[in-house]
Motif scaffolding. Structure first.
Motif, mmCIF file in Angstrom:
data_model
loop_
_atom_site.group_PDB
_atom_site.id
_atom_site.type_symbol
_atom_site.label_atom_id
_atom_site.label_comp_id
_atom_site.label_asym_id
_atom_site.label_seq_id
_atom_site.Cartn_x
_atom_site.Cartn_y
_atom_site.Cartn_z
ATOM 1 N N VAL A 8 0.842 -1.190 0.000
ATOM 2 C CA VAL A 8 0.000 0.000 0.000
ATOM 3 C C VAL A 8 0.883 1.247 0.000
ATOM 4 O O VAL A 8 2.066 1.202 0.350
ATOM 5 N N SER A 9 0.275 2.368 -0.376
ATOM 6 C CA SER A 9 0.936 3.674 -0.307
ATOM 7 C C SER A 9 -0.022 4.657 0.360
ATOM 8 O O SER A 9 -1.200 4.740 0.000
ATOM 9 N N PHE A 10 0.496 5.396 1.337
ATOM 10 C CA PHE A 10 -0.295 6.397 2.047
ATOM 11 C C PHE A 10 0.215 7.787 1.707
ATOM 12 O O PHE A 10 1.421 7.984 1.540
ATOM 13 N N ILE A 11 -0.681 8.740 1.631
ATOM 14 C CA ILE A 11 -0.277 10.135 1.524
ATOM 15 C C ILE A 11 -0.553 10.783 2.870
ATOM 16 O O ILE A 11 -1.669 10.699 3.404
ATOM 17 N N VAL A 12 0.488 11.374 3.457
ATOM 18 C CA VAL A 12 0.376 11.903 4.816
ATOM 19 C C VAL A 12 0.867 13.345 4.856
ATOM 20 O O VAL A 12 1.749 13.743 4.085
ATOM 21 N N PRO A 13 0.321 14.150 5.758
ATOM 22 C CA PRO A 13 0.788 15.531 5.909
ATOM 23 C C PRO A 13 2.235 15.562 6.391
ATOM 24 O O PRO A 13 2.685 14.679 7.114
ATOM 25 N N ASP A 14 2.960 16.589 5.973
ATOM 26 C CA ASP A 14 4.348 16.770 6.391
ATOM 27 C C ASP A 14 4.510 18.177 6.947
ATOM 28 O O ASP A 14 3.602 18.998 6.869
ATOM 29 N N GLY A 15 5.640 18.459 7.509
ATOM 30 C CA GLY A 15 5.874 19.793 8.042
ATOM 31 C C GLY A 15 6.786 19.749 9.251
ATOM 32 O O GLY A 15 7.450 18.739 9.520
ATOM 33 N N ALA A 16 6.826 20.838 9.994
ATOM 34 C CA ALA A 16 7.730 20.965 11.134
ATOM 35 C C ALA A 16 6.997 20.943 12.464
ATOM 36 O O ALA A 16 7.611 21.162 13.517
ATOM 37 N N SER A 17 5.700 20.673 12.452
ATOM 38 C CA SER A 17 4.941 20.662 13.694
ATOM 39 C C SER A 17 5.300 19.460 14.559
ATOM 40 O O SER A 17 5.922 18.504 14.096
ATOM 41 N N ARG A 18 4.893 19.506 15.816
ATOM 42 C CA ARG A 18 5.157 18.379 16.717
ATOM 43 C C ARG A 18 4.494 17.106 16.211
ATOM 44 O O ARG A 18 5.088 16.026 16.254
ATOM 45 N N GLU A 19 3.262 17.220 15.695
ATOM 46 C CA GLU A 19 2.555 16.049 15.185
ATOM 47 C C GLU A 19 3.253 15.478 13.950
ATOM 48 O O GLU A 19 3.329 14.259 13.778
ATOM 49 N N ALA A 20 3.776 16.347 13.081
ATOM 50 C CA ALA A 20 4.490 15.885 11.887
ATOM 51 C C ALA A 20 5.771 15.150 12.283
ATOM 52 O O ALA A 20 6.116 14.115 11.685
ATOM 53 N N ARG A 21 6.475 15.666 13.281
ATOM 54 C CA ARG A 21 7.697 14.998 13.747
ATOM 55 C C ARG A 21 7.354 13.647 14.368
ATOM 56 O O ARG A 21 8.077 12.662 14.168
ATOM 57 N N ARG A 22 6.275 13.597 15.121
ATOM 58 C CA ARG A 22 5.835 12.320 15.706
ATOM 59 C C ARG A 22 5.502 11.322 14.606
ATOM 60 O O ARG A 22 5.870 10.142 14.681
ATOM 61 N N ARG A 23 4.805 11.782 13.574
ATOM 62 C CA ARG A 23 4.412 10.902 12.477
ATOM 63 C C ARG A 23 5.640 10.353 11.755
ATOM 64 O O ARG A 23 5.698 9.167 11.435
ATOM 65 N N ARG A 24 6.622 11.207 11.493
ATOM 66 C CA ARG A 24 7.843 10.736 10.821
ATOM 67 C C ARG A 24 8.566 9.689 11.658
ATOM 68 O O ARG A 24 9.098 8.719 11.120
ATOM 69 N N ALA A 25 8.590 9.877 12.978
ATOM 70 C CA ALA A 25 9.243 8.898 13.854
ATOM 71 C C ALA A 25 8.533 7.552 13.811
ATOM 72 O O ALA A 25 9.180 6.494 13.851
ATOM 73 N N LEU A 26 7.206 7.576 13.717
ATOM 74 C CA LEU A 26 6.437 6.332 13.678
ATOM 75 C C LEU A 26 6.519 5.634 12.334
ATOM 76 O O LEU A 26 6.177 4.447 12.225
ATOM 77 N N LEU A 27 6.971 6.351 11.297
ATOM 78 C CA LEU A 27 7.015 5.787 9.951
ATOM 79 C C LEU A 27 8.435 5.610 9.438
ATOM 80 O O LEU A 27 8.670 5.531 8.229
ATOM 81 N N MET A 28 9.393 5.530 10.360
ATOM 82 C CA MET A 28 10.778 5.261 9.964
ATOM 83 C C MET A 28 10.869 3.883 9.316
ATOM 84 O O MET A 28 10.024 3.011 9.560
#
Length: 243
Positions: free
Chosen positions: A32-52
């Motif tokens: 599968v492929s997901f499209i997810v929001p990106d950016g410098a917010s705390r939630e965006a950083r959390r999301r990137r950490a969970l999707l390493m």
């Protein structure tokens, strides 16, 4: 229709200034492929950490027929994997294997046994304490992955002194007239891989360079039977770490 998904993260690439695309393998849908929001917010950083790379996560997606890019909400870890984020060696192994899986797992069809293997393997890598076992992890993983890819060598044909026919994926009394063959010394290492597990890999102490050579051989085997893997970006670093 909203559906709960359990996934293994493979790769994240930028889509535009505000979004990224996450490639993953899911238990319910396969690739599968997901499209997810990106950016410098705390939630965006959390999301990137969970999707390493090689992270195990759960989330809810609006699954619709014909849609290539899925949404992802209620993102949370399926397992907490502290070592994959703080141990540089394990993190590099995870990045390398995620890159391999991103190439190998092209089929969209789900496979529960494959998913179970992936989840178990990631959890085992995170929990490993023995450094030899960590160094051998990629060898065990890739050899076992060959079963799910339908390319595992026929270990029943091995006899001492036989050659390994890379093209036919079996052991022979003499070198193949066509294609690639490994001499008996190298063929013995293939046989050794056939009996290697995450539990006993800590006992396999290989001379410098041999482990890296084995890794190159496995990747060459995948390239012959499944998909080209000779230009992986993380290969050089992992090979040096394994030597």
């Amino acid at each position: 229709m909203y559906q709960q998904l359990r996934c293994v993260a493979l790769r994240t690439i930028k889509y535009d200034d505000r979004r990224s695309i996450v490639s993953a393998w899911s238990e319910q849908l396969g690739r599968v492929s997901f499209i997810v929001p990106d950016g410098a917010s705390r939630e965006a950083r959390r999301r990137r950490a969970l999707l390493m790379p090689l992270s195990l996560f759960e989330g809810v997606s609006d699954v619709r027929s014909g849609r290539d890019l899925l949404s992802l909400r209620d993102l949370r870890p399926a397992f907490v994997l502290p070592e994959l984020s703080c141990d540089p060696v394990k993190a590099m192994v995870a990045m390398f294997l995620a890159e391999v899986l991103e190439r190998v797992l092209r089929e969209a069809q789900p496979d529960r046994l494959l998913t179970a293997f992936l989840f178990e393997s990631v959890v085992r890598l995170d929990s490993m304490c023995d450094r030899t076992a960590v160094a051998n992890f990629a060898l065990v993983f890739l050899y076992r992955l060959g079963y799910f890819a339908g390319i595992q060598p026929d270990g029943s044909t091995w006899r001492r002194g036989r050659f390994f026919d890379m093209t036919a994926a079996c052991f022979r009394q003499s070198a193949a007239l066509e294609g690639e063959s490994l001499d008996p010394d190298a063929a013995r290492l293939v046989r050794l891989l056939d009996g290697l597990t995450y539990d006993n890999s800590c006992h396999l102490h290989l001379p410098r360079g041999v482990r890296g050579g084995l890794l190159d051989g496995i990747l060459r085997y995948y390239s012959l039977h499944h998909t080209p893997l000779g230009d992986l970006r993380s290969l050089e670093v992992v090979r040096d770490m394994m030597s």
